[in-house]
Design a protein around this motif. Structure first.
Motif, PDB file in Angstrom:
ATOM      1  N   MET A   1       0.780  -1.103   0.157  1.00 30.24           N
ATOM      2  CA  MET A   1      -0.092  -0.077  -0.014  1.00 30.24           C
ATOM      3  C   MET A   1       0.969   1.275  -0.048  1.00 30.24           C
ATOM      4  O   MET A   1       1.949   1.286   0.612  1.00 30.24           O
ATOM      5  N   LYS A   2       0.553   2.287  -0.650  1.00 30.24           N
ATOM      6  CA  LYS A   2       1.233   3.513  -0.874  1.00 30.24           C
ATOM      7  C   LYS A   2       0.961   4.265   0.357  1.00 30.24           C
ATOM      8  O   LYS A   2       0.052   4.276   0.957  1.00 30.24           O
ATOM      9  N   SER A   3       2.231   5.120   0.705  1.00 23.16           N
ATOM     10  CA  SER A   3       2.230   6.014   1.773  1.00 23.16           C
ATOM     11  C   SER A   3       1.708   7.116   1.391  1.00 23.16           C
ATOM     12  O   SER A   3       1.397   7.524   0.233  1.00 23.16           O
ATOM     13  N   ALA A   4       1.282   8.154   2.402  1.00 23.24           N
ATOM     14  CA  ALA A   4       0.787   9.308   2.275  1.00 23.24           C
ATOM     15  C   ALA A   4       1.631  10.133   1.212  1.00 23.24           C
ATOM     16  O   ALA A   4       1.253  10.782   0.250  1.00 23.24           O
ATOM     17  N   ARG A   5       2.922  10.149   1.619  1.00 21.27           N
ATOM     18  CA  ARG A   5       3.978  10.737   0.672  1.00 21.27           C
ATOM     19  C   ARG A   5       3.779  10.342  -0.846  1.00 21.27           C
ATOM     20  O   ARG A   5       3.707  10.973  -1.675  1.00 21.27           O
ATOM     21  N   GLU A   6       3.855   8.914  -1.058  1.00 19.40           N
ATOM     22  CA  GLU A   6       3.757   8.391  -2.396  1.00 19.40           C
ATOM     23  C   GLU A   6       2.611   8.763  -3.096  1.00 19.40           C
ATOM     24  O   GLU A   6       2.622   9.292  -4.366  1.00 19.40           O
ATOM     25  N   VAL A   7       1.327   8.825  -2.382  1.00 15.53           N
ATOM     26  CA  VAL A   7       0.126   9.269  -3.044  1.00 15.53           C
ATOM     27  C   VAL A   7       0.283  10.535  -3.602  1.00 15.53           C
ATOM     28  O   VAL A   7      -0.127  11.008  -4.435  1.00 15.53           O
ATOM     29  N   VAL A   8       0.691  11.663  -2.636  1.00 13.25           N
ATOM     30  CA  VAL A   8       0.772  13.011  -2.946  1.00 13.25           C
ATOM     31  C   VAL A   8       1.740  13.258  -3.993  1.00 13.25           C
ATOM     32  O   VAL A   8       1.215  13.949  -5.106  1.00 13.25           O
ATOM     33  N   LEU A   9       2.912  12.240  -4.039  1.00 14.54           N
ATOM     34  CA  LEU A   9       3.881  12.577  -5.179  1.00 14.54           C
ATOM     35  C   LEU A   9       2.986  12.286  -6.331  1.00 14.54           C
ATOM     36  O   LEU A   9       3.165  12.969  -7.581  1.00 14.54           O
ATOM     37  N   ALA A  10       2.165  11.059  -6.700  1.00 13.87           N
ATOM     38  CA  ALA A  10       1.381  10.610  -7.736  1.00 13.87           C
ATOM     39  C   ALA A  10       0.385  11.908  -8.067  1.00 13.87           C
ATOM     40  O   ALA A  10       0.261  11.932  -9.169  1.00 13.87           O
ATOM     41  N   TRP A  11      -0.237  12.432  -7.006  1.00 17.41           N
ATOM     42  CA  TRP A  11      -1.163  13.622  -7.307  1.00 17.41           C
ATOM     43  C   TRP A  11      -0.465  14.695  -8.064  1.00 17.41           C
ATOM     44  O   TRP A  11      -1.043  15.174  -9.097  1.00 17.41           O
ATOM     45  N   GLU A  74      -1.143   8.877   8.353  1.00 12.84           N
ATOM     46  CA  GLU A  74      -2.084   8.980   6.893  1.00 12.84           C
ATOM     47  C   GLU A  74      -2.008  10.631   6.718  1.00 12.84           C
ATOM     48  O   GLU A  74      -2.990  11.014   5.672  1.00 12.84           O
ATOM     49  N   TRP A  75      -1.203  11.288   7.013  1.00 13.75           N
ATOM     50  CA  TRP A  75      -1.643  12.966   6.751  1.00 13.75           C
ATOM     51  C   TRP A  75      -0.201  13.225   5.960  1.00 13.75           C
ATOM     52  O   TRP A  75       0.929  12.902   6.326  1.00 13.75           O
ATOM     53  N   ALA A  76      -0.650  13.961   5.095  1.00  8.64           N
ATOM     54  CA  ALA A  76       0.554  14.604   4.237  1.00  8.64           C
ATOM     55  C   ALA A  76       0.212  16.082   4.110  1.00  8.64           C
ATOM     56  O   ALA A  76      -0.992  16.456   3.969  1.00  8.64           O
ATOM     57  N   ILE A  77       1.244  17.070   3.964  1.00 12.72           N
ATOM     58  CA  ILE A  77       0.983  18.407   3.890  1.00 12.72           C
ATOM     59  C   ILE A  77       2.037  18.886   2.882  1.00 12.72           C
ATOM     60  O   ILE A  77       3.144  18.542   2.802  1.00 12.72           O
ATOM     61  N   LEU A  78       1.362  19.247   1.891  1.00 10.88           N
ATOM     62  CA  LEU A  78       2.228  19.771   0.632  1.00 10.88           C
ATOM     63  C   LEU A  78       1.958  21.497   0.471  1.00 10.88           C
ATOM     64  O   LEU A  78       0.985  21.917   0.520  1.00 10.88           O
ATOM     65  N   GLU A 106      -1.980  22.228   0.674  1.00  9.95           N
ATOM     66  CA  GLU A 106      -2.773  21.215   0.894  1.00  9.95           C
ATOM     67  C   GLU A 106      -2.727  20.136   2.010  1.00  9.95           C
ATOM     68  O   GLU A 106      -1.266  19.882   2.067  1.00  9.95           O
ATOM     69  N   ILE A 107      -3.515  19.768   2.602  1.00 15.72           N
ATOM     70  CA  ILE A 107      -3.292  18.862   3.519  1.00 15.72           C
ATOM     71  C   ILE A 107      -4.183  17.844   3.072  1.00 15.72           C
ATOM     72  O   ILE A 107      -5.335  17.721   2.981  1.00 15.72           O
ATOM     73  N   PHE A 108      -3.745  16.628   3.165  1.00 15.64           N
ATOM     74  CA  PHE A 108      -4.130  15.273   2.705  1.00 15.64           C
ATOM     75  C   PHE A 108      -4.355  14.353   3.739  1.00 15.64           C
ATOM     76  O   PHE A 108      -3.304  14.128   4.467  1.00 15.64           O
ATOM     77  N   GLN A 109      -5.521  13.715   3.701  1.00 11.49           N
ATOM     78  CA  GLN A 109      -5.538  12.531   4.589  1.00 11.49           C
ATOM     79  C   GLN A 109      -5.579  11.201   3.660  1.00 11.49           C
ATOM     80  O   GLN A 109      -6.358  11.414   2.720  1.00 11.49           O
TER      81      GLN A 109
END
Length: 136
Positions: A1-11, A74-78, A106-109
């Motif tokens: 499963m992708k980490s929050a960081r990996e998901v935000v980088l994909a975003w 589960e949180w990432a801040i970009l 952006e704050i991602f959960q």
């Protein structure tokens, strides 16, 4: 499963490729995207497929650059910088070819490797001022 960081980088990659489908795939079916300066949240994957094409139509050369990306479980801040040239309808206004350079956050959960919620904070006065759009 992708980490929050990996998901935000994909975003970021999907946004820079102007690929709304790829953004939607990163989201839970019931994702909530609240852009604070706008006020009304976009809810659900279908809303992402409406929201992002409008941005891409208005700014077909838009690019987001990561200035800082922090992760805590589960949180990432970009912290980001967005650039682009206004070439399509935007908030009911005709384009005038002006360019933007706006910073925001952006704050991602991220739950189960997918975006569950996203909150965006950016300065509407700066963005609209660069375009010559009056604040309403």
């Amino acid at each position: 499963m992708k980490s929050a960081r990996e998901v935000v980088l994909a975003w970021i990659d999907a946004l820079n490729n102007r690929d709304a489908e790829a953004i939607a795939v990163l989201c839970h079916e019931d994702v909530v995207n609240l852009q604070m300066p706008i006020g009304d949240p976009s809810i659900g994957r279908p809303a992402m497929l409406e929201h992002f094409p409008r941005l891409f139509n208005a700014f077909p050369d838009c690019r987001v650059r990561s200035l800082q990306l922090l992760e805590d479980n589960e949180w990432a801040i970009l912290e980001w910088e967005l650039t682009g040239t206004w070439q399509g309808m935007f908030f009911g206004h005709q384009p005038n070819g002006h360019s933007i350079k706006v910073r925001g956050c952006e704050i991602f959960q991220v739950a189960n490797g997918m975006i569950k919620s996203q909150r965006g904070y950016w300065d509407k006065a700066t963005w609209f001022g660069q375009l010559g759009i009056p604040l309403e």
